[in-house]
Design a protein around this motif. Structure first.
Motif, short mmCIF file in Angstrom:
data_model
loop_
_atom_site.label_atom_id
_atom_site.label_comp_id
_atom_site.label_asym_id
_atom_site.label_seq_id
_atom_site.Cartn_x
_atom_site.Cartn_y
_atom_site.Cartn_z
N THR A 36 1.02 -1.19 -0.09
CA THR A 36 0.26 0.14 -0.22
C THR A 36 0.73 1.32 -0.17
O THR A 36 2.36 1.76 0.30
CB THR A 36 -0.84 0.20 1.52
OG1 THR A 36 0.03 -0.10 2.23
CG2 THR A 36 -2.04 -1.26 0.80
N ALA A 37 0.42 2.36 -0.38
CA ALA A 37 1.47 4.01 -0.57
C ALA A 37 1.39 4.19 0.67
O ALA A 37 2.20 4.58 0.97
CB ALA A 37 -0.33 4.90 -0.94
N ALA A 38 0.49 3.97 2.72
CA ALA A 38 1.35 3.69 3.81
C ALA A 38 2.04 3.27 3.83
O ALA A 38 2.99 4.08 4.36
CB ALA A 38 -0.30 4.11 4.59
N THR A 39 1.94 2.25 3.14
CA THR A 39 3.35 1.29 3.98
C THR A 39 5.21 1.81 3.04
O THR A 39 5.87 1.78 4.16
CB THR A 39 2.90 -0.24 3.60
OG1 THR A 39 1.60 -0.68 4.41
CG2 THR A 39 4.10 -1.45 3.80
N SER A 94 6.81 11.65 -4.41
CA SER A 94 4.87 12.11 -5.69
C SER A 94 4.43 10.09 -5.59
O SER A 94 4.88 9.22 -5.48
CB SER A 94 5.78 12.58 -6.21
OG SER A 94 6.38 11.90 -7.52
N PHE A 95 3.28 10.93 -6.32
CA PHE A 95 2.66 9.54 -5.93
C PHE A 95 1.32 9.28 -7.15
O PHE A 95 1.09 10.80 -7.54
CB PHE A 95 1.11 8.96 -4.73
CG PHE A 95 2.05 8.39 -3.50
CD1 PHE A 95 2.38 7.17 -2.88
CD2 PHE A 95 2.19 9.88 -2.14
CE1 PHE A 95 2.51 6.96 -2.00
CE2 PHE A 95 2.94 9.61 -1.39
CZ PHE A 95 3.39 8.01 -0.93
N LYS A 96 1.53 9.23 -8.01
CA LYS A 96 0.68 8.31 -9.84
C LYS A 96 0.01 7.69 -9.45
O LYS A 96 -0.03 6.58 -9.63
CB LYS A 96 1.69 8.96 -10.52
CG LYS A 96 3.13 9.61 -10.65
CD LYS A 96 4.13 9.72 -11.38
CE LYS A 96 5.24 10.56 -11.93
NZ LYS A 96 5.57 10.37 -13.01
N GLY A 144 -5.61 0.47 -4.88
CA GLY A 144 -4.40 1.15 -3.75
C GLY A 144 -3.37 0.27 -4.24
O GLY A 144 -2.26 1.03 -2.83
N ARG A 145 -2.77 -0.58 -4.28
CA ARG A 145 -1.65 -0.96 -4.14
C ARG A 145 -0.60 -0.97 -5.17
O ARG A 145 -0.78 -0.17 -6.36
CB ARG A 145 -1.49 -2.77 -4.40
CG ARG A 145 -2.45 -3.56 -3.55
CD ARG A 145 -2.22 -3.43 -2.43
NE ARG A 145 -3.08 -4.56 -1.38
CZ ARG A 145 -2.61 -5.22 -0.63
NH1 ARG A 145 -0.95 -4.96 0.14
NH2 ARG A 145 -3.93 -5.16 0.27
N VAL A 157 0.85 4.25 -8.12
CA VAL A 157 -0.10 3.31 -7.47
C VAL A 157 -1.52 2.87 -8.52
O VAL A 157 -2.22 3.96 -9.37
CB VAL A 157 -0.44 4.25 -6.42
CG1 VAL A 157 -1.87 3.61 -5.21
CG2 VAL A 157 -0.12 4.50 -4.97
N SER A 158 -2.50 1.75 -7.70
CA SER A 158 -3.40 1.48 -9.77
C SER A 158 -4.34 1.84 -8.85
O SER A 158 -4.92 1.97 -7.80
CB SER A 158 -3.83 0.23 -8.95
OG SER A 158 -4.48 -0.60 -9.66
N GLU A 159 -5.05 2.65 -9.79
CA GLU A 159 -6.59 2.86 -9.80
C GLU A 159 -7.95 1.69 -9.76
O GLU A 159 -8.82 1.75 -9.99
CB GLU A 159 -7.51 3.90 -10.48
CG GLU A 159 -6.53 4.65 -10.29
CD GLU A 159 -7.06 5.85 -11.76
OE1 GLU A 159 -7.16 5.13 -12.58
OE2 GLU A 159 -6.27 7.30 -10.96
#
Length: 605
Positions: free
Chosen positions: A412-415, A429-431, A440-441, A463-465
């Motif tokens: 996950t982005a948080a991890t 940065s997150f895309k 979310g992964r 990050v996957s949608e």
């Protein structure tokens, strides 16, 4: 003596002081290994103190002893210090309700690989535990409210010592029994000191051990102290009289006389056991009263299995306070077990007692630096003076401090954010974009995994949608649960329901799945699987092979066999291309259900 556990305020003070003692240990790590006797004396005292962890008077006593211990340990060796600290921490643990503890120290010249057993009055072994390289042992056993005898066995299971004084196991109580073993010489049984609070008032010594009485007398500065012995119905070593009486002020120069029991006056004489088989000698002794029976083995090819020497000699007085030592002949020398011992201690044990020369090779180790990890030949092998012996000793690993990009795929982005925060400061940065990976992964990132990174570098996490096209559930039947959890399920969904079914298939194999393979996958859909489990009557659960696995995969494999206690070096497990290279218990070992699995990580291949 027995010690009752409690949860008094003194326990916290004891813990604080143990922390101070451990600090003193750490400052002594560069000390000279030749000061082995100093270390042994300090660690022996530490083990005894830990046994008093719940005693109200212990805190005052520890205040005085801590300063002396700090000074004594200034020249101690690091491997033995580690063992001493571990012994303190173990012995200081409270005793669970319904359990009893028997602990102590085996000193003198004991062989390696000793174990201590508790034998009931009907001859059955209740439980046993190994002694550590310093000779300390601790046995936890359910409180069965019956008497037991303490026995010491060598690495081959041969009886070396049997304590003739029975122990009564009581709820939440600890009993200490110390032993000293020599080579066909004196045998000493010592039940350790009791409370000693320094004072200039004559303490009450009646009923205490001689060792405790001497410790208390040390606090009477300037008194002229003498000890004498006399036969008495009391157990040998117990004080039966004192002068002056307890509570009397004692000044410098005052005479103090302490009378110690030698036990009941002997009524029997020692039989002549020389040239008798050991089994017959033990049978003969069952008709006599004695203190302890110790067995030693000496080289005597012409008298194998026979008693070649005895102490005391035939016709000597024999009573409840008499300790017996029988030396039994053997025709071969067997390689001792030195695994886990410091290199210097292993050398001293092997040369010249068993062989004339040994060779040592060093291998990287995180947790056993300076200790023997493997030996050749193995323990129990027949050896001669010219046998070639090789020891493998752990050597410290140079840690690569280079920062490398972790593999965040599937996380996950948080991890990922938390992991990078622990590593340093980066421009993260997150895309977001469509991908077959679950929503979310993270399905990709720049830079790539294992790329060298530095503080301040820009890091992009994709990050996957969720998938833009229909995803079909994969075929899981026939795979192992570990592979399904680690490789397939994260891409399709984490809602996995596992049920077990007794089957002749290999344990852990997936027998069926719901939905079936090829079914369109909906967001958040649960996947149910049925996993093969061996019948308890058909097979004993075995320890899985964890070699080559990552820490995460190894823990998942252990969870499948209901093992949750895992001990390993987290730093080593995160190194590039480092996987499990050794495990304890080994693969194929019977699973008891409450064990802790130790994992050692090293370079793959």
């Amino acid at each position: 003596m027995s010690l009752k556990t409690s949860t008094s305020a003194s326990d916290k003070l004891m813990t604080d002081h143990l922390t101070q003692v451990q600090g003193a240990f750490e400052t002594a790590r560069a000390a000279d290994l030749a000061k082995r006797e100093t270390t042994r004396a300090a660690t022996t005292a530490a083990a005894v103190w830990a046994g008093y962890g719940s005693n109200q008077t212990y805190v005052a006593r520890l205040e005085r002893r801590t300063i002396d211990l700090d000074r004594e340990l200034a020249f101690a060796s690091a491997p033995e210090i580690d063992a001493a600290v571990e012994s303190i921490q173990t012995a200081a643990q409270p005793i669970d309700t319904g359990m009893s503890r028997v602990f102590g120290l085996i000193s003198g010249s004991p062989p390696p690989g000793l174990s201590v057993a508790l034998r009931t009055s009907d001859g059955a072994v209740l439980t046993s535990a190994p002694a550590d390289p310093l000779g300390k042992y601790q046995i936890e056993t359910p409180c069965i409210d019956k008497q037991v005898l303490v026995e010491v066995h060598d690495a081959n299971g041969q009886l070396l010592l049997q304590d003739g004084a029975p122990i009564t196991l009581r709820d939440s109580e600890a009993v200490q029994r110390n032993f000293t073993i020599t080579r066909c010489g004196e045998l000493i049984v010592d039940n350790g000191p009791e409370d000693d609070v320094p004072t200039q008032i004559m303490p009450d010594l009646i009923g205490r051990t001689e060792k405790t009485a001497k410790a208390l007398m040390d606090a009477l500065e300037g008194a002229k102290i003498s000890f004498e012995t006399a036969f008495d119905p009391a157990v040998r070593g117990i004080v039966i009289a004192q002068s002056p009486d307890a509570g009397t002020p004692v000044s410098e120069g005052d005479p103090v006389v302490v009378t110690v029991s030698e036990g009941p006056e002997p009524q029997d004489t020692m039989p002549d056991l020389v040239n008798e088989p050991l089994t017959k000698a033990r049978a003969i002794l069952t008709d006599f009263s004695y203190g302890t029976l110790a067995i030693d083995y000496v080289d005597a090819p012409d008298q194998v299995g026979l008693v070649v020497k005895q102490t005391p000699l035939a016709d000597a007085t024999l009573g409840e306070a008499t300790d017996i030592l029988l030396c039994v002949g053997q025709d071969q020398k067997l390689m001792p077990d030195v695994v886990g011992s410091p290199e210097t201690a292993a050398r001293a044990k092997l040369v010249p007692g068993f062989v004339t020369n040994i060779s040592v090779k060093y291998s990287p180790s995180e947790q056993r630096v300076g200790l023997v990890q493997n030996q050749s030949p193995q323990a129990g092998t027949v050896v001669t003076a010219d046998t070639e012996v090789t020891l493998e000793v752990g050597q410290a690993i140079e840690v690569d401090e280079t920062l490398r990009m972790p593999n965040f795929r599937g996380q996950t982005a948080a991890t990922a954010r938390e992991t990078l925060k622990e590593m340093g400061t980066f421009a993260v940065s997150f895309k977001q974009a469509p991908d077959s990976m679950k929503e979310g992964r993270i399905f990709d990132h720049e830079p790539a995994a294992d790329t060298v990174i530095n503080a301040g570098d820009a890091i992009a996490l994709h990050v996957s949608e969720g998938p833009t096209e229909q995803v079909l559930i994969p075929r899981l039947t026939g795979l192992t649960l570990t592979r399904a959890q680690a490789e397939i399920v994260p891409r399709y969904g984490s809602n996995l329901t596992v049920k077990y079914k007794v089957s002749d298939a290999a344990p852990g194999t997936i027998l069926d799945q719901d939905p079936a393979a090829g079914t369109p996958m909906a967001a958040g859909q649960k996947i149910g699987i049925i996993v093969a489990r061996a019948s308890a009557a058909r097979a004993q659960p075995k320890m899985p092979d964890l070699t080559g696995l990552t820490a995460t995969a190894a823990k998942k494999a252990l969870k499948e066999v209901n093992i949750t206690k895992v001990d390993y070096d987290i730093t080593a497990s995160r190194r590039r291309n480092w996987n499990v290279i050794k495990q304890d218990p080994a693969k194929g070992a019977d699973i008891k259900g409450d064990e802790t699995v130790v994992l050692i990580f090293g370079p793959s291949g």
